[in-house]
Write an enzyme that holds these catalytic residues in place. Structure first.
Site, PDB file in Angstrom:
ATOM      1  N   HIS A 189      27.767  14.132  10.183  1.00 28.05           N
ATOM      2  CA  HIS A 189      27.501  15.561   9.999  1.00 28.05           C
ATOM      3  C   HIS A 189      27.119  15.826   8.543  1.00 28.05           C
ATOM      4  CE1 HIS A 189      29.703  17.116  13.838  1.00 28.05           C
ATOM      5  NE2 HIS A 189      28.408  16.970  14.025  1.00 28.05           N
TER       6      HIS A 189
ATOM      7  N   ASP B 226      27.672  18.046   6.326  1.00 22.49           N
ATOM      8  CA  ASP B 226      28.630  18.422   5.272  1.00 22.49           C
ATOM      9  C   ASP B 226      29.386  17.213   4.731  1.00 22.49           C
ATOM     10  OD1 ASP B 226      29.789  18.486   7.906  1.00 22.49           O
ATOM     11  OD2 ASP B 226      31.563  19.508   7.124  1.00 22.49           O
TER      12      ASP B 226
ATOM     13  N   HIS C  83      39.207  20.428   4.343  1.00 19.56           N
ATOM     14  CA  HIS C  83      38.171  20.807   5.307  1.00 19.56           C
ATOM     15  C   HIS C  83      38.491  22.166   5.941  1.00 19.56           C
ATOM     16  CE1 HIS C  83      35.352  20.282   8.736  1.00 19.56           C
ATOM     17  NE2 HIS C  83      34.718  19.448   7.935  1.00 19.56           N
TER      18      HIS C  83
HETATM   19 ZN   LIG Z   1      32.921  18.496   8.533  1.00 17.16          ZN
HETATM   20 ZN   LIG Z   2      32.001  17.029  11.600  1.00 18.85          ZN
END
Ligand SMILES: [Zn+2]
Ligand SMILES: [Zn+2]
Length: 311
Positions: free
Chosen positions: A69, A71, A300
């Site tokens: 992903h 991020d 996160h």
């Molecule tokens: Zn993430």
């Molecule tokens: Zn993720």
């Protein structure tokens, strides 16, 4: 390189999920060891966060990626170029060969990196070694294992001082958790006892630590077991990527000294967390209790939680 976590330090370079906010950058954690730095994930603008820290680009030797992903990976191409520049400058100034950069992650990471480097016409002055942790082929046709089945465990790194193992978490895309173990350390030499037994400090101490018996000036034999304590168990750091179910890591993460677990949502948003493949703070706490972790570090966070810290 130091053979254990003594003096090691964690720096949270980004603690926001999905997108950066005014107070948090996206995911990246740095583990500073005696003479090198390892990164876990590298979200966009991790370079900016590194510039605000005391960590040196040239010291980064390994980057472990949890999943693909954005991020967690959009900061990689720029940082790779920056590390390459720092490495070559260091080598020009101080001599010696250029240390390679190792990147370990899920399938797709190699193509992502090589495409970015190639199409941006970037020229690297250091060896770049990318390792993908791939599912072993299965006799029944190669489909990935269901989450309830015994999932494979990868040894992502092992130099005899540290061992890094990985297994898969539940998330919409393949996502790894990493368990970093330091090797058991030998017991401490009891210097006071040595002196009491007639052995002043000297090279005999090193011999005892190496497992050899020594003889004092007055003829007394001292065996290692007389003055060296029991071996000290190595410590365990666990860094999990995005997850809505960490149960596959229970035995691997057991007894963690420090556990880094995502906590995208607050406890009451459990349905949304499960739907999106993430955890609540309570889910992270439950897992920490299950593995008897000594310390739980949450990260996160959804950027709906502004927070007051800039990381
Ligand atoms: Zn993430
Ligand atoms: Zn993720």
């Amino acid at each position: 390189m130091k053979s254990n976590f003594s003096g090691a330090e964690l720096t949270f370079l980004g603690t926001s999920s999905g997108a950066p906010s005014f107070t948090r950058n996206v995911s990246s954690v740095a583990l500073r060891l005696e003479n090198e730095v390892w990164l876990f994930d590298c979200g966009e603008a991790t370079q900016h966060q590194l510039m605000r820290s005391k960590l040196k680009y040239a010291k980064i030797t390994r980057i472990f990626i949890t999943h693909m992903h954005g991020d967690h990976i959009f900061g990689l191409p720029g940082l790779i170029c920056a590390i390459s520049g720092a490495r070559t400058a260091h080598s020009r100034s101080y001599g010696g060969s250029v240390v390679p950069l190792h990147i370990i992650g899920p399938p797709g990471i190699r193509q992502f990196i090589y495409s970015s480097i190639t199409w941006s016409r970037s020229v690297l002055g250091m060896p770049l070694i990318v390792t993908e942790l791939r599912q072993p082929a299965r006799a029944s046709g190669g489909s990935p294992a269901a989450h309830t089945e015994q999932l494979p465990i990868w040894t992502a790194y092992n130099d005899g001082n540290f061992c890094v193992r990985a297994s898969v978490l539940r998330h919409p895309v393949p996502c790894f958790g990493y368990v970093i173990d330091e090797c058991d350390a030998s017991g401490r030499l009891d210097a006071e006892k040595c002196v009491e037994m007639g052995l002043p400090p000297g090279r005999e101490y090193a011999m005892l630590k190496a497992g050899q018996s020594v003889t004092t000036k007055d003829g007394r034999v001292i065996r290692p077991e007389d003055v060296i304590g029991t071996p000290r168990p190595g410590r365990r750091l666990v860094h999990l990527g995005d997850t809505c179910d960490s149960s596959s890591m229970v035995s691997l993460a057991q007894g963690a000294d420090s556990l880094i677990h995502e906590s995208t949502f607050e406890a009451k948003k459990v349905s949304e967390a499960l739907y999106k493949g993430h955890s609540t703070a309570r889910m992270a706490g439950k897992f920490a209790a299950q593995v008897n972790a000594r310390a739980l570090i949450l990260t996160h966070f959804s950027n709906r939680y502004a927070g007051g810290l800039s990381a």
